[in-house]
Design a protein around this motif. Sequence first.
Motif, PDB file in Angstrom:
ATOM      1  N   GLN A  75      81.629  58.579  63.374  1.00 49.02           N
ATOM      2  CA  GLN A  75      81.160  59.683  64.284  1.00 49.02           C
ATOM      3  C   GLN A  75      79.890  58.900  63.330  1.00 49.02           C
ATOM      4  OE1 GLN A  75      81.807  63.519  64.429  1.00 49.02           O
ATOM      5  NE2 GLN A  75      84.132  63.331  64.107  1.00 49.02           N
ATOM      6  N   PRO A  76      78.116  59.348  64.316  1.00 50.36           N
ATOM      7  CA  PRO A  76      77.290  58.760  63.446  1.00 50.36           C
ATOM      8  C   PRO A  76      76.961  59.618  62.723  1.00 50.36           C
ATOM      9  CG  PRO A  76      77.340  59.239  65.950  1.00 50.36           C
ATOM     10  CD  PRO A  76      78.392  58.891  65.606  1.00 50.36           C
ATOM     11  N   VAL A  77      76.364  59.892  61.776  1.00 51.85           N
ATOM     12  CA  VAL A  77      75.511  60.539  60.782  1.00 51.85           C
ATOM     13  C   VAL A  77      74.640  61.201  61.226  1.00 51.85           C
ATOM     14  CG1 VAL A  77      75.433  60.610  58.382  1.00 51.85           C
ATOM     15  CG2 VAL A  77      76.810  59.462  59.020  1.00 51.85           C
ATOM     16  N   PRO A  78      74.925  62.625  61.505  1.00 54.62           N
ATOM     17  CA  PRO A  78      73.478  63.253  61.722  1.00 54.62           C
ATOM     18  C   PRO A  78      72.583  63.032  60.794  1.00 54.62           C
ATOM     19  CG  PRO A  78      75.203  64.978  61.392  1.00 54.62           C
ATOM     20  CD  PRO A  78      75.992  63.795  61.289  1.00 54.62           C
ATOM     21  N   ALA A  79      71.059  62.991  60.348  1.00 51.30           N
ATOM     22  CA  ALA A  79      70.064  63.446  59.470  1.00 51.30           C
ATOM     23  C   ALA A  79      70.419  64.930  59.017  1.00 51.30           C
ATOM     24  CB  ALA A  79      68.694  63.745  60.354  1.00 51.30           C
ATOM     25  N   VAL A  80      71.303  65.798  59.507  1.00 51.63           N
ATOM     26  CA  VAL A  80      71.283  67.806  59.294  1.00 51.63           C
ATOM     27  C   VAL A  80      72.354  67.924  59.716  1.00 51.63           C
ATOM     28  CG1 VAL A  80      69.427  69.904  59.037  1.00 51.63           C
ATOM     29  CG2 VAL A  80      68.220  67.572  58.541  1.00 51.63           C
ATOM     30  N   TYR A  81      73.037  68.919  59.401  1.00 50.99           N
ATOM     31  CA  TYR A  81      73.901  69.913  59.924  1.00 50.99           C
ATOM     32  C   TYR A  81      74.082  71.189  59.000  1.00 50.99           C
ATOM     33  CZ  TYR A  81      79.520  70.158  59.621  1.00 50.99           C
ATOM     34  OH  TYR A  81      80.193  70.529  60.265  1.00 50.99           O
ATOM     35  N   THR A  82      74.628  71.394  60.344  1.00 53.01           N
ATOM     36  CA  THR A  82      75.159  73.128  60.701  1.00 53.01           C
ATOM     37  C   THR A  82      76.011  73.013  59.704  1.00 53.01           C
ATOM     38  OG1 THR A  82      72.961  73.365  61.784  1.00 53.01           O
ATOM     39  CG2 THR A  82      73.792  74.888  61.289  1.00 53.01           C
ATOM     40  N   ARG A  89      84.274  63.801  57.062  1.00 53.13           N
ATOM     41  CA  ARG A  89      84.204  63.483  58.663  1.00 53.13           C
ATOM     42  C   ARG A  89      83.222  62.552  59.072  1.00 53.13           C
ATOM     43  NH1 ARG A  89      82.180  69.240  60.886  1.00 53.13           N
ATOM     44  NH2 ARG A  89      84.168  69.887  59.865  1.00 53.13           N
ATOM     45  N   TYR A  90      82.294  62.066  58.268  1.00 54.87           N
ATOM     46  CA  TYR A  90      81.168  60.955  58.800  1.00 54.87           C
ATOM     47  C   TYR A  90      81.770  60.010  57.282  1.00 54.87           C
ATOM     48  CZ  TYR A  90      79.441  65.169  60.923  1.00 54.87           C
ATOM     49  OH  TYR A  90      79.097  65.632  61.908  1.00 54.87           O
ATOM     50  N   GLY A  91      82.507  60.286  56.368  1.00 55.63           N
ATOM     51  CA  GLY A  91      82.409  58.382  55.883  1.00 55.63           C
ATOM     52  C   GLY A  91      81.413  58.483  55.101  1.00 55.63           C
ATOM     53  N   LEU A  92      81.493  59.995  54.467  1.00 54.92           N
ATOM     54  CA  LEU A  92      79.936  60.196  53.238  1.00 54.92           C
ATOM     55  C   LEU A  92      80.813  60.524  52.261  1.00 54.92           C
ATOM     56  CD1 LEU A  92      77.468  62.215  55.261  1.00 54.92           C
ATOM     57  CD2 LEU A  92      77.881  59.459  54.675  1.00 54.92           C
ATOM     58  N   ASP A  93      79.580  59.903  50.670  1.00 53.00           N
ATOM     59  CA  ASP A  93      80.797  60.263  49.413  1.00 53.00           C
ATOM     60  C   ASP A  93      80.721  62.084  49.297  1.00 53.00           C
ATOM     61  OD1 ASP A  93      82.120  59.825  46.531  1.00 53.00           O
ATOM     62  OD2 ASP A  93      80.034  60.536  46.201  1.00 53.00           O
ATOM     63  N   THR A  94      80.909  62.188  48.443  1.00 52.54           N
ATOM     64  CA  THR A  94      80.474  64.284  48.462  1.00 52.54           C
ATOM     65  C   THR A  94      79.619  64.330  47.622  1.00 52.54           C
ATOM     66  OG1 THR A  94      83.468  65.028  49.178  1.00 52.54           O
ATOM     67  CG2 THR A  94      82.439  66.249  47.569  1.00 52.54           C
ATOM     68  N   TYR A  95      80.118  63.468  46.597  1.00 50.92           N
ATOM     69  CA  TYR A  95      78.972  63.304  45.341  1.00 50.92           C
ATOM     70  C   TYR A  95      77.521  64.086  45.968  1.00 50.92           C
ATOM     71  CZ  TYR A  95      76.307  62.528  40.769  1.00 50.92           C
ATOM     72  OH  TYR A  95      75.499  63.059  40.407  1.00 50.92           O
ATOM     73  N   ALA A  96      77.110  62.031  46.882  1.00 44.14           N
ATOM     74  CA  ALA A  96      75.801  61.675  47.300  1.00 44.14           C
ATOM     75  C   ALA A  96      75.569  63.073  48.152  1.00 44.14           C
ATOM     76  CB  ALA A  96      76.592  60.773  47.953  1.00 44.14           C
ATOM     77  N   VAL A  97      76.617  63.426  48.968  1.00 41.83           N
ATOM     78  CA  VAL A  97      76.155  64.911  49.507  1.00 41.83           C
ATOM     79  C   VAL A  97      75.158  66.547  48.867  1.00 41.83           C
ATOM     80  CG1 VAL A  97      76.580  66.462  51.437  1.00 41.83           C
ATOM     81  CG2 VAL A  97      77.674  64.228  51.751  1.00 41.83           C
ATOM     82  N   LEU A  98      76.008  66.308  47.690  1.00 45.21           N
ATOM     83  CA  LEU A  98      76.147  66.836  47.236  1.00 45.21           C
ATOM     84  C   LEU A  98      74.344  67.548  46.236  1.00 45.21           C
ATOM     85  CD1 LEU A  98      79.046  68.056  45.130  1.00 45.21           C
ATOM     86  CD2 LEU A  98      78.049  69.570  46.792  1.00 45.21           C
ATOM     87  N   LYS A  99      74.461  66.171  45.621  1.00 43.86           N
ATOM     88  CA  LYS A  99      73.412  65.204  44.876  1.00 43.86           C
ATOM     89  C   LYS A  99      72.535  65.317  45.740  1.00 43.86           C
ATOM     90  CE  LYS A  99      71.151  61.625  42.229  1.00 43.86           C
ATOM     91  NZ  LYS A  99      71.351  61.429  41.625  1.00 43.86           N
ATOM     92  N   LEU A 100      72.104  64.807  47.006  1.00 36.82           N
ATOM     93  CA  LEU A 100      71.073  65.282  48.667  1.00 36.82           C
ATOM     94  C   LEU A 100      70.921  66.701  48.684  1.00 36.82           C
ATOM     95  CD1 LEU A 100      69.498  63.214  49.765  1.00 36.82           C
ATOM     96  CD2 LEU A 100      71.379  63.695  51.930  1.00 36.82           C
ATOM     97  N   ASN A 101      71.423  67.276  48.358  1.00 39.09           N
ATOM     98  CA  ASN A 101      71.199  68.884  48.473  1.00 39.09           C
ATOM     99  C   ASN A 101      71.563  69.721  47.786  1.00 39.09           C
ATOM    100  OD1 ASN A 101      71.338  68.954  51.629  1.00 39.09           O
ATOM    101  ND2 ASN A 101      72.885  67.539  50.958  1.00 39.09           N
ATOM    102  N   ARG A 102      70.608  69.009  46.275  1.00 39.14           N
ATOM    103  CA  ARG A 102      70.985  69.893  44.523  1.00 39.14           C
ATOM    104  C   ARG A 102      71.706  71.177  44.987  1.00 39.14           C
ATOM    105  NH1 ARG A 102      64.156  70.553  44.850  1.00 39.14           N
ATOM    106  NH2 ARG A 102      63.380  68.260  44.855  1.00 39.14           N
ATOM    107  N   ILE A 111      72.335  71.321  55.558  1.00 39.55           N
ATOM    108  CA  ILE A 111      72.482  71.222  54.714  1.00 39.55           C
ATOM    109  C   ILE A 111      72.275  69.257  54.940  1.00 39.55           C
ATOM    110  CG2 ILE A 111      74.449  71.875  53.356  1.00 39.55           C
ATOM    111  CD1 ILE A 111      76.311  69.806  54.288  1.00 39.55           C
ATOM    112  N   LYS A 112      72.063  68.583  54.546  1.00 42.93           N
ATOM    113  CA  LYS A 112      70.945  66.945  54.929  1.00 42.93           C
ATOM    114  C   LYS A 112      72.701  66.246  54.501  1.00 42.93           C
ATOM    115  CE  LYS A 112      66.817  68.066  53.134  1.00 42.93           C
ATOM    116  NZ  LYS A 112      65.420  67.303  51.620  1.00 42.93           N
TER     117      LYS A 112
END
Length: 451
Positions: A75-82, A95-108, A121-122
């Motif tokens: 799936q295309p990765v949205p900039a912001v997810y609710t 779901r979007y093929g992202l690294d969990t740690y990277a998502v956590l770090k991106l959103n502090r 969240i971003k």
Amino acid sequence: MLAATTAALPAVVLSSLAMAQPATAESRARAVPGSLEAAVRAQTQTATSSSLATAFVPAGSVSASIPAAFRAAQQPVPAVYTIARGDTISAVAARYGLDTYAVLKLNRLTASTIIFPGQQIKLSDSATAPAAPAAPAPAAKPTATAKVHTVKPGDTLSAIAAQHGVKLAEVFSWNGLGMSSIIYPGQKVKVGSVADAPAAPAPVQPPAAQAPAKTPATPAAPGPAGKGSYTIKSGDTLSGIAARNGVKLSDVLAANRLTMSTIIYPGQKLVIPGGTITPSSSTPTPVETPLVPSSFLGYNYPAAVVSSANLNKALLNAAPVPSREQMKAIVADTARRMGVDPSLALAFAFQESGFDQRAVSPANAIGTMQVIPSSGTWASDLVGRQLNLLDPYDNVTAGVAIIRQLVRTSKNLDYAIAGYYQGQYSVNTIGMYEDTKSYVAAINAHRATFS
């Protein structure tokens, strides 16, 4: 405005402790006890299980990877997810093929941060692109590192001030804090005036000049084998500290203005009477007030229970939670969905916490519905999934599930209400205590208000 919280009586604590810890997940279905009393009886019986023959597939016949033709389209990765109900950071990332740690770090965020439906969240760097010009800020970190302290587990404001050679009053002033302020791991605390940042060496010099006055006290500590002052470590007790330093427990309590029921924390400094470091007694370390007291309605709760309650309170204080009005709506919606009279569920939520998800009692009753962990385990069995009492939706689900089961298994509504407060087994075997009768009357009155 808040009335007695759930599990306020010793009888409830005993019935709660009788509950066994949740069993490990099983692949086969298991029967759900019809009542708390039945659950206690069921968990005391010896479980037997029959082994089933299992067919094994040779490892060589199993493909090591999924063929490209059968892989799910990314799936295309949205900039912001609710965040939706039931989401977790790891599930959203997968779901979007992202690294969990990277998502956590991106959103502090951290792995223990609580998220809730409606929170945004971003997921993409494009969401932070406008903030890219702020990247030069890290270049100024050499100055910031000398002015900011990242709180670690066990830190206290007084210890942070001493560590950086500044006055506690200055730390309060720079951060807008006070003696009753609560700090938590990961929080940034200013330990120097921001206005003085360009000339960092100059302002730091006065505290450094004061350091020699403190330096004699520091080397003197090893001489008398740590006497004079003591920094509490994990696992310490006041009696153990007194015995280790060869002084009376009563003297340690008196020197630090403590009592036998006072809660101590790692990192807290104690004055050890009879030591050679007398200057430390002239500036006693302020005793931090615990988030949750150790007693309620004249009953003192076990230290382990109060310690868990303080930990849960700290987690809820650090987490975003719905407002009281939002919690009120969540309670009503959950009750309707689970077939419980909304006015009854609202009456319990108002009586227990005033719709405050951050409420925690000395008995470790958590959140809006004030559910203790052992009752939360029972509620998880009732709904068929693991409930997290720190999560606002799960907390309400647990409370409403217990109310529904009590209504189904009690001889009348008043006994069901009493069971939530005193414990169903206790009410059925002993009858209602006087304060339980007052609790039932209060719930009925609130129910009429919310009808």
